[in-house]
Design a protein around this motif. Structure first.
Motif, PDB file in Angstrom:
ATOM      1  N   VAL A  31     -52.457  49.490 -66.876  1.00 57.45           N
ATOM      2  CA  VAL A  31     -52.095  50.665 -67.678  1.00 57.45           C
ATOM      3  C   VAL A  31     -52.089  51.881 -66.762  1.00 57.45           C
ATOM      4  CG1 VAL A  31     -52.708  52.096 -69.654  1.00 57.45           C
ATOM      5  CG2 VAL A  31     -53.158  49.642 -69.724  1.00 57.45           C
ATOM      6  N   GLN A  32     -50.949  52.510 -66.614  1.00 56.07           N
ATOM      7  CA  GLN A  32     -50.793  53.601 -65.655  1.00 56.07           C
ATOM      8  C   GLN A  32     -50.432  54.910 -66.353  1.00 56.07           C
ATOM      9  OE1 GLN A  32     -50.579  53.888 -61.849  1.00 56.07           O
ATOM     10  NE2 GLN A  32     -52.245  52.510 -62.388  1.00 56.07           N
ATOM     11  N   LEU A  33     -50.845  56.015 -65.741  1.00 56.13           N
ATOM     12  CA  LEU A  33     -50.610  57.361 -66.273  1.00 56.13           C
ATOM     13  C   LEU A  33     -49.497  58.044 -65.491  1.00 56.13           C
ATOM     14  CD1 LEU A  33     -51.479  59.879 -67.972  1.00 56.13           C
ATOM     15  CD2 LEU A  33     -53.160  60.359 -66.167  1.00 56.13           C
ATOM     16  N   VAL A  34     -48.587  58.695 -66.225  1.00 52.43           N
ATOM     17  CA  VAL A  34     -47.565  59.546 -65.627  1.00 52.43           C
ATOM     18  C   VAL A  34     -47.774  60.947 -66.175  1.00 52.43           C
ATOM     19  CG1 VAL A  34     -45.092  60.040 -65.452  1.00 52.43           C
ATOM     20  CG2 VAL A  34     -45.899  57.676 -65.351  1.00 52.43           C
ATOM     21  N   PRO A  91     -47.419  47.622 -63.970  1.00 49.96           N
ATOM     22  CA  PRO A  91     -48.232  47.712 -65.189  1.00 49.96           C
ATOM     23  C   PRO A  91     -47.476  47.173 -66.401  1.00 49.96           C
ATOM     24  CG  PRO A  91     -47.226  49.826 -64.726  1.00 49.96           C
ATOM     25  CD  PRO A  91     -46.877  48.924 -63.569  1.00 49.96           C
ATOM     26  N   GLU A  92     -48.234  46.924 -67.459  1.00 46.83           N
ATOM     27  CA  GLU A  92     -47.633  46.507 -68.727  1.00 46.83           C
ATOM     28  C   GLU A  92     -47.406  47.684 -69.658  1.00 46.83           C
ATOM     29  OE1 GLU A  92     -50.088  42.948 -70.036  1.00 46.83           O
ATOM     30  OE2 GLU A  92     -50.800  43.343 -67.999  1.00 46.83           O
ATOM     31  N   LEU A  93     -48.140  48.777 -69.417  1.00 46.38           N
ATOM     32  CA  LEU A  93     -48.053  49.956 -70.281  1.00 46.38           C
ATOM     33  C   LEU A  93     -48.164  51.202 -69.422  1.00 46.38           C
ATOM     34  CD1 LEU A  93     -48.322  51.342 -73.193  1.00 46.38           C
ATOM     35  CD2 LEU A  93     -50.777  51.122 -72.865  1.00 46.38           C
ATOM     36  N   ILE A  94     -47.333  52.210 -69.713  1.00 44.23           N
ATOM     37  CA  ILE A  94     -47.530  53.513 -69.096  1.00 44.23           C
ATOM     38  C   ILE A  94     -47.799  54.538 -70.191  1.00 44.23           C
ATOM     39  CG2 ILE A  94     -46.175  53.047 -67.017  1.00 44.23           C
ATOM     40  CD1 ILE A  94     -43.908  54.694 -68.235  1.00 44.23           C
ATOM     41  N   VAL A  95     -48.665  55.486 -69.879  1.00 46.02           N
ATOM     42  CA  VAL A  95     -48.929  56.628 -70.744  1.00 46.02           C
ATOM     43  C   VAL A  95     -48.316  57.837 -70.064  1.00 46.02           C
ATOM     44  CG1 VAL A  95     -50.689  58.088 -71.793  1.00 46.02           C
ATOM     45  CG2 VAL A  95     -51.040  55.609 -71.665  1.00 46.02           C
ATOM     46  N   ALA A  96     -47.270  58.392 -70.666  1.00 49.93           N
ATOM     47  CA  ALA A  96     -46.537  59.510 -70.084  1.00 49.93           C
ATOM     48  C   ALA A  96     -46.874  60.777 -70.857  1.00 49.93           C
ATOM     49  CB  ALA A  96     -45.034  59.241 -70.129  1.00 49.93           C
ATOM     50  N   ASP A  97     -47.590  61.689 -70.221  1.00 45.69           N
ATOM     51  CA  ASP A  97     -48.033  62.925 -70.860  1.00 45.69           C
ATOM     52  C   ASP A  97     -47.017  64.025 -70.561  1.00 45.69           C
ATOM     53  OD1 ASP A  97     -49.379  64.976 -72.058  1.00 45.69           O
ATOM     54  OD2 ASP A  97     -51.214  64.792 -70.872  1.00 45.69           O
ATOM     55  N   GLU A  98     -46.231  64.384 -71.578  1.00 48.20           N
ATOM     56  CA  GLU A  98     -45.160  65.392 -71.440  1.00 48.20           C
ATOM     57  C   GLU A  98     -44.313  65.104 -70.195  1.00 48.20           C
ATOM     58  OE1 GLU A  98     -44.451  67.459 -73.698  1.00 48.20           O
ATOM     59  OE2 GLU A  98     -46.214  68.145 -74.761  1.00 48.20           O
ATOM     60  N   PRO A  99     -43.677  63.932 -70.108  1.00 48.34           N
ATOM     61  CA  PRO A  99     -43.054  63.510 -68.845  1.00 48.34           C
ATOM     62  C   PRO A  99     -41.865  64.350 -68.401  1.00 48.34           C
ATOM     63  CG  PRO A  99     -42.453  62.011 -70.619  1.00 48.34           C
ATOM     64  CD  PRO A  99     -43.510  62.923 -71.167  1.00 48.34           C
TER      65      PRO A  99
END
Length: 329
Positions: free
Chosen positions: A91-94, A170-178
């Motif tokens: 799980v990765q953060l953008v 990753p299987e999931l990315i969390v994109a915060d205001e990408p």
């Protein structure tokens, strides 16, 4: 047929921060249930200060919940350093600001390879970096290896950040205001990239945004958050073409293509250390202020009776006394 288990799920999640100088604790996330399925893009929408970034950080394991649980691939999230390191490979953060995410002293190659080095990638590092850059739309990738962030456009920098997430597969990315910091001409390219990655890699995503237009363009489902809770959720078509919660209606009304006059909400979102009784939106609600809730016989309930936490499933749900009254009449 049984519904497949979600890839990521939150159940009755609470995140509370201590109050300053003896003040009451701030309930930043105050009872949230949320599911993200494999290959699904979910948009988490709300004003600044509604708790959506804290919720995202909690789902990433960056903030440990005060109560409730996060599960990934059917297993509860553990908070030991070793378990979190393994989790963050999947799980990765953008982040929203690529300039702040990239070290100005590191080349593009070093920025993308950093995750591989942290997690001890056993294969060909150069090939993995090249593939990630290529998937992020920077082609030919070798042309970008020795460039520095200041030599790139804003859209290219955001693609480097996305490549740095993709390199670990990753299987999931969390994109915060990408796309918040990007020019309008580049936003569409980044959104198209997210959709392409979902198609090509089966990637799931949680996209955190204040922009309902972005949610419309990229998401399968949308969850609207206000003062620490999800107040409306469903498929993007259901929620954004027929919003039932007055808060969702107000957010949609300010879009350029929205019919009618925009709804101007009075005041700021309440302090999460002083959550009001009843519906947490009632002090700013245009339906209550305009007398419609009174005519529906729910004005007292709006002011005094709390609403149930919405389930994390993919069905359309709303936490609003007035909306429920309209269904039953």
């Amino acid at each position: 047929m049984t519904t497949p288990a979600p890839l990521l799920s939150a159940r009755d999640l609470h995140v509370t921060f201590p109050g300053r100088h003896g003040a009451a604790p701030a309930r930043a996330v105050d009872g949230v249930e949320l599911d993200i399925g494999a290959g699904e893009i979910v948009a988490l929408v709300g004003e600044s200060g509604c708790g959506k970034t804290t919720l995202a950080r909690s789902l990433l394991g960056l903030v440990e919940p005060s109560s409730g649980s996060v599960r990934f691939d059917g297993k509860p999230l553990e908070y030991s350093s070793r378990a979190l390191k393994a989790y963050r490979r999947r799980v990765q953060l953008v982040l929203q600001d690529p300039s702040g995410s990239l070290n100005p002293r590191h080349t593009v190659y070093e920025a993308v390879a950093e995750g591989l080095r942290i997690h001890g990638h056993p294969g060909d590092e150069r090939a993995a970096v090249a593939e990630a850059l290529s998937r992020a739309g920077l082609r030919p990738p070798e042309r970008f290896f020795l460039r520095y962030p200041h030599e790139l456009s804003g859209g290219q920098r955001q693609r480097v950040v996305i490549a740095g997430a993709l390199v670990l597969q990753p299987e999931l990315i969390v994109a915060d205001e990408p796309v918040a910091s990007l020019d309008a001409s580049v936003r569409g390219e980044i959104l198209a990239l997210l959709l392409r990655l979902r198609t090509e890699l089966g990637l799931s995503a949680l996209v955190v945004t204040h922009d309902l237009g972005l949610a419309w363009n990229v998401a399968d489902r949308v969850a609207v958050m206000y003062l620490g809770r999800i107040v409306e959720t469903g498929t993007v078509e259901q929620v954004l073409t027929a919003p039932r919660h007055p808060y969702t209606q107000a957010l949609l009304s300010v879009l350029p293509e929205a019919p009618g006059a925009p709804v101007v909400l009075t005041g700021e979102p309440p302090d999460p250390s002083r959550i009001p009784s009843g519906c947490r939106f009632h002090a700013r609600c245009q339906i209550l202020a305009g007398g419609e809730a009174e005519r529906a016989g729910v004005a007292d309930a709006c002011r005094t009776r709390d609403l149930d936490i919405l389930a994390g499933t993919d069905e359309t749900q709303v936490a609003c006394h007035w909306a429920h009254a309209r269904v039953t009449t």
